[in-house]
Scaffold this active site. Structure first.
Site, mmCIF file in Angstrom:
data_model
loop_
_atom_site.group_PDB
_atom_site.id
_atom_site.type_symbol
_atom_site.label_atom_id
_atom_site.label_comp_id
_atom_site.label_asym_id
_atom_site.label_seq_id
_atom_site.Cartn_x
_atom_site.Cartn_y
_atom_site.Cartn_z
ATOM 1 N N ASN A 137 0.794 -1.236 0.000
ATOM 2 C CA ASN A 137 0.000 0.000 0.000
ATOM 3 C C ASN A 137 0.826 1.286 0.000
ATOM 4 O O ASN A 137 0.387 2.293 -0.528
ATOM 5 C CB ASN A 137 -1.028 -0.009 1.144
ATOM 6 C CG ASN A 137 -0.396 -0.129 2.499
ATOM 7 O OD1 ASN A 137 0.659 -0.734 2.654
ATOM 8 N ND2 ASN A 137 -1.020 0.445 3.496
ATOM 9 N N GLU A 233 4.419 -4.553 12.173
ATOM 10 C CA GLU A 233 3.537 -3.398 11.941
ATOM 11 C C GLU A 233 2.325 -3.937 11.202
ATOM 12 O O GLU A 233 2.400 -4.223 10.006
ATOM 13 C CB GLU A 233 4.260 -2.331 11.096
ATOM 14 C CG GLU A 233 5.480 -1.725 11.763
ATOM 15 C CD GLU A 233 5.136 -0.761 12.892
ATOM 16 O OE1 GLU A 233 3.971 -0.336 12.980
ATOM 17 O OE2 GLU A 233 6.030 -0.457 13.685
ATOM 18 N N CYS A 267 -2.943 1.477 6.789
ATOM 19 C CA CYS A 267 -3.193 0.764 8.044
ATOM 20 C C CYS A 267 -3.865 1.670 9.067
ATOM 21 O O CYS A 267 -4.388 1.181 10.058
ATOM 22 C CB CYS A 267 -1.884 0.222 8.588
ATOM 23 S SG CYS A 267 -0.575 1.425 8.492
HETATM 24 P P1 NAP Z 1 0.230 -9.194 3.512
HETATM 25 O O1 NAP Z 1 -0.588 -10.013 2.596
HETATM 26 O O2 NAP Z 1 0.370 -9.642 4.920
HETATM 27 O O3 NAP Z 1 1.683 -9.101 2.824
HETATM 28 C C1 NAP Z 1 2.724 -8.359 3.384
HETATM 29 C C2 NAP Z 1 4.050 -8.945 2.953
HETATM 30 O O4 NAP Z 1 4.184 -10.255 3.519
HETATM 31 C C3 NAP Z 1 4.165 -9.143 1.443
HETATM 32 O O5 NAP Z 1 5.483 -8.891 1.045
HETATM 33 C C4 NAP Z 1 3.812 -10.605 1.283
HETATM 34 O O6 NAP Z 1 4.322 -11.189 0.110
HETATM 35 C C5 NAP Z 1 4.492 -11.189 2.508
HETATM 36 N N1 NAP Z 1 4.012 -12.512 2.894
HETATM 37 C C6 NAP Z 1 2.826 -13.102 2.596
HETATM 38 N N2 NAP Z 1 2.771 -14.345 3.141
HETATM 39 C C7 NAP Z 1 3.946 -14.534 3.799
HETATM 40 C C8 NAP Z 1 4.473 -15.593 4.577
HETATM 41 N N3 NAP Z 1 3.803 -16.722 4.800
HETATM 42 N N4 NAP Z 1 5.728 -15.436 5.118
HETATM 43 C C9 NAP Z 1 6.412 -14.296 4.937
HETATM 44 N N5 NAP Z 1 5.957 -13.271 4.199
HETATM 45 C C10 NAP Z 1 4.729 -13.364 3.654
HETATM 46 O O7 NAP Z 1 -0.247 -7.682 3.547
HETATM 47 P P2 NAP Z 1 -0.658 -6.736 2.337
HETATM 48 O O8 NAP Z 1 -1.977 -7.203 1.811
HETATM 49 O O9 NAP Z 1 0.467 -6.560 1.382
HETATM 50 O O10 NAP Z 1 -0.830 -5.347 3.100
HETATM 51 C C11 NAP Z 1 -1.984 -4.997 3.767
HETATM 52 C C12 NAP Z 1 -1.844 -5.158 5.267
HETATM 53 O O11 NAP Z 1 -0.697 -4.468 5.733
HETATM 54 C C13 NAP Z 1 -3.015 -4.548 6.006
HETATM 55 O O12 NAP Z 1 -3.403 -5.401 7.048
HETATM 56 C C14 NAP Z 1 -2.429 -3.265 6.586
HETATM 57 O O13 NAP Z 1 -3.057 -2.767 7.717
HETATM 58 C C15 NAP Z 1 -1.039 -3.689 6.878
HETATM 59 N N6 NAP Z 1 -0.176 -2.513 6.989
HETATM 60 C C16 NAP Z 1 0.307 -2.156 8.215
HETATM 61 C C17 NAP Z 1 1.097 -1.009 8.337
HETATM 62 C C18 NAP Z 1 1.656 -0.582 9.656
HETATM 63 O O14 NAP Z 1 2.608 0.185 9.648
HETATM 64 N N7 NAP Z 1 1.124 -1.015 10.779
HETATM 65 C C19 NAP Z 1 1.370 -0.244 7.206
HETATM 66 C C20 NAP Z 1 0.851 -0.633 5.997
HETATM 67 C C21 NAP Z 1 0.075 -1.780 5.882
HETATM 68 P P3 NAP Z 1 3.356 -11.416 -1.167
HETATM 69 O O15 NAP Z 1 2.938 -10.083 -1.616
HETATM 70 O O16 NAP Z 1 4.245 -12.111 -2.109
HETATM 71 O O17 NAP Z 1 2.191 -12.247 -0.689
#
Ligand code: NAP
Length: 459
Positions: A137, A233, A267
């Site tokens: 994002n 995060e 987020c």
């Molecule tokens: P996501 O699906 O959890 O993916 C995040 C990262 O993790 C991606 O690089 C993803 O790779 C990787 N990943 C997926 N499965 C994994 C596994 N089993 N082991 C290790 N890595 C793995 O999240 P997203 O959909 O990209 O982002 C949205 C989420 O991020 C929302 O929940 C949002 O709130 C959160 N977020 C939090 C913050 C904060 O600072 N608190 C900031 C921004 C976003 P792939 O893309 O290859 O699946």
């Protein structure tokens, strides 16, 4: 070598093809990172700071090109993409400043009788290899929140960006190479989270996992991390409180920006708004008018406010959550419509506590507004969540603001700002299921260094 196509979800166009990192290459890349750790640890604080300042300058000099890359891979409007480049450059600048400040403490050894004749101090030393796993994002700035502090602390970084948005990280790595970062100190790994991310999580040479993404994935990584440091995060379903005395124009404008910026894919997006009953109608009128005024168009048009979510599946999911809330009694006041991956900015009222829109993180352009009678009730509603990243409170009543700041269970409480406000040097990280540890360069560096005690016996 397999190739990954990067799409613009707004119209489905293929915007790039990037080579994937073969999983069998990982041991080799880790070995390169290990060798680069020596070069990194040998850099002076000033050399690390200079590299970070130079990368920051180069990022700003190439702002328009980099913003275009962000907009095309994430579907974010170009105005927001430019703002993300500005923020990423400032994240690197703040990291450089922290490299200059990185210091241990004098330890008063002789404050204990046994310590007589000793002088002690702590050294802050790099961990070695940090794995940075980042979401789609804010594909540039959230990666720089890990890369900047890791470099400032003298570490090497293996950066795994989200599969849907690898391009910003690849561009950042080439900027760092031009800025003089030692070879292999920052390597970008392209591949599926379940494969490359999992493998990084298991690799014994990786000393820390710095993860930003969903709660489910983050908790899974932490559960398997063993002795690695882990920063998480994660998500949120952010609450904003609008008290009776609030400036309603300012509150509504901040909620429009906070709920619909990046199509709600932040987020700390505004998701649950609680409004004092006497001003509920006046606030809702303003919020609905603000949502309706947003322009939906291609992300590269300069005046676009809303383009698309990251993927059509996500738009379908968010739309189904809106449908569920309406079936459970919510009133749909505007929005709800969808075209491919684009969802109209949506306002609902009277969202029931059992709806996903209340309980979970929607990660889409949707705000649900409910009214409250007492401050106690408003705080309880805000805290009725498994998450706790940031919350906003609009009021000029000092006592009420003070109470909200103390009682809301979140890593940040912003008075007279919506939950979505962030500057990059502030401590940032959640309570409850929103995470573990803090970002913001000064705070991230603490978790990316080892503290070593040195004691001298003088006679
Ligand atoms: P996501 O699906 O959890 O993916 C995040 C990262 O993790 C991606 O690089 C993803 O790779 C990787 N990943 C997926 N499965 C994994 C596994 N089993 N082991 C290790 N890595 C793995 O999240 P997203 O959909 O990209 O982002 C949205 C989420 O991020 C929302 O929940 C949002 O709130 C959160 N977020 C939090 C913050 C904060 O600072 N608190 C900031 C921004 C976003 P792939 O893309 O290859 O699946």
């Amino acid at each position: 070598m397999s190739v990954r196509k990067v799409h613009l979800a707004f119209d489905g166009a293929v915007v790039a093809e990037v080579p994937e990192t073969p999983i069998g290459e990982l041991p080799n890349l880790i070995e390169k990172a290990r060798k680069a750790s020596r070069a990194m640890a040998d850099l002076t604080r000033d050399q690390r700071a200079s590299i970070l300042f130079e990368a920051s300058r180069r990022m700003l000099a190439g702002k328009n090109d980099l913003a275009r890359v962000i907009a095309l891979e994430s579907g974010k409007p170009i105005r927001e993409a430019k703002a993300e480049v500005d923020r990423a450059a400032s994240t690197l600048w703040f990291s450089g400043e922290e490299a200059h400040r990185l210091a241990g403490d004098e330890i008063p050894m002789d404050a204990a009788a046994l310590g007589k004749g000793r002088t002690g101090y702590t050294l802050r030393q790099p961990l070695g290899i940090v794995a940075a796993i980042t979401p789609f994002n804010f594909p540039l700035n959230l990666a720089m929140h890990k890369v900047g502090p890791a470099i400032a602390a003298g570490n090497t970084v293996l950066l795994k960006p989200a599969s849907l948005t690898p391009l910003s990280s690849m561009h950042a790595a080439s900027i760092f190479a031009q800025a003089g970062l030692p070879q292999d100190a920052l390597q970008v790994l392209i591949g599926a989270g379940g494969e490359v991310g999992e493998a990084l999580g298991k690799a014994p040479e990786v000393r820390m996992i710095s993860f930003t993404g969903s709660a489910a994935v983050g908790m899974g990584l932490a559960a398997k991390a063993g002795m690695k440091r882990v920063t998480l995060e994660l998500g949120n379903n952010s609450a904003v409180l609008v008290l009776e005395d609030a400036d309603l124009d300012a509150a509504a404008a901040a909620c429009v920006a906070g709920a619909y910026g990046n199509s709600g894919q932040s987020c700390i997006s505004v998701q649950r708004v609680y409004v004092a009953a006497p001003v509920m109608n006046a606030f809702v009128e303003r919020l609905v008018a603000g949502a309706r005024a947003l322009k939906i168009a291609h992300p590269l048009e300069e005046d676009t406010d809303i383009s698309s979510l990251i993927h059509e599946d996500e738009a379908l999911r968010v739309q189904s959550w809106i449908g569920e809330a309406v079936r459970e009694g919510a009133a749909l006041l505007t929005g709800g419509g969808r075209s491919m991956a684009t969802l109209q900015p949506t306002v609902l009222s009277n969202v029931s506590k059992s709806s996903k829109l209340h309980r979970d993180e929607v990660f889409g352009p949707v705000a649900g507004v409910n009214s409250f009678q007492t401050l106690e009730e408003a705080i309880a509603m805000a805290n009725d969540s498994r998450y706790g990243l940031q919350a906003g409170v609009f009021t000029n009543n000092l006592k009420a603001a003070w109470r909200c700041a103390r009682e809301i269970e979140a890593g940040g409480v912003l008075i007279n700002d919506a939950s979505a406000f962030r500057v990059d040097q502030m401590p940032y990280g959640g309570f409850k299921d929103s995470g573990m540890g803090k970002e913001g360069p000064r705070y991230a560096i603490e978790s990316m260094t080892e503290t070593k005690l040195v004691s001298w016996r003088l006679h």
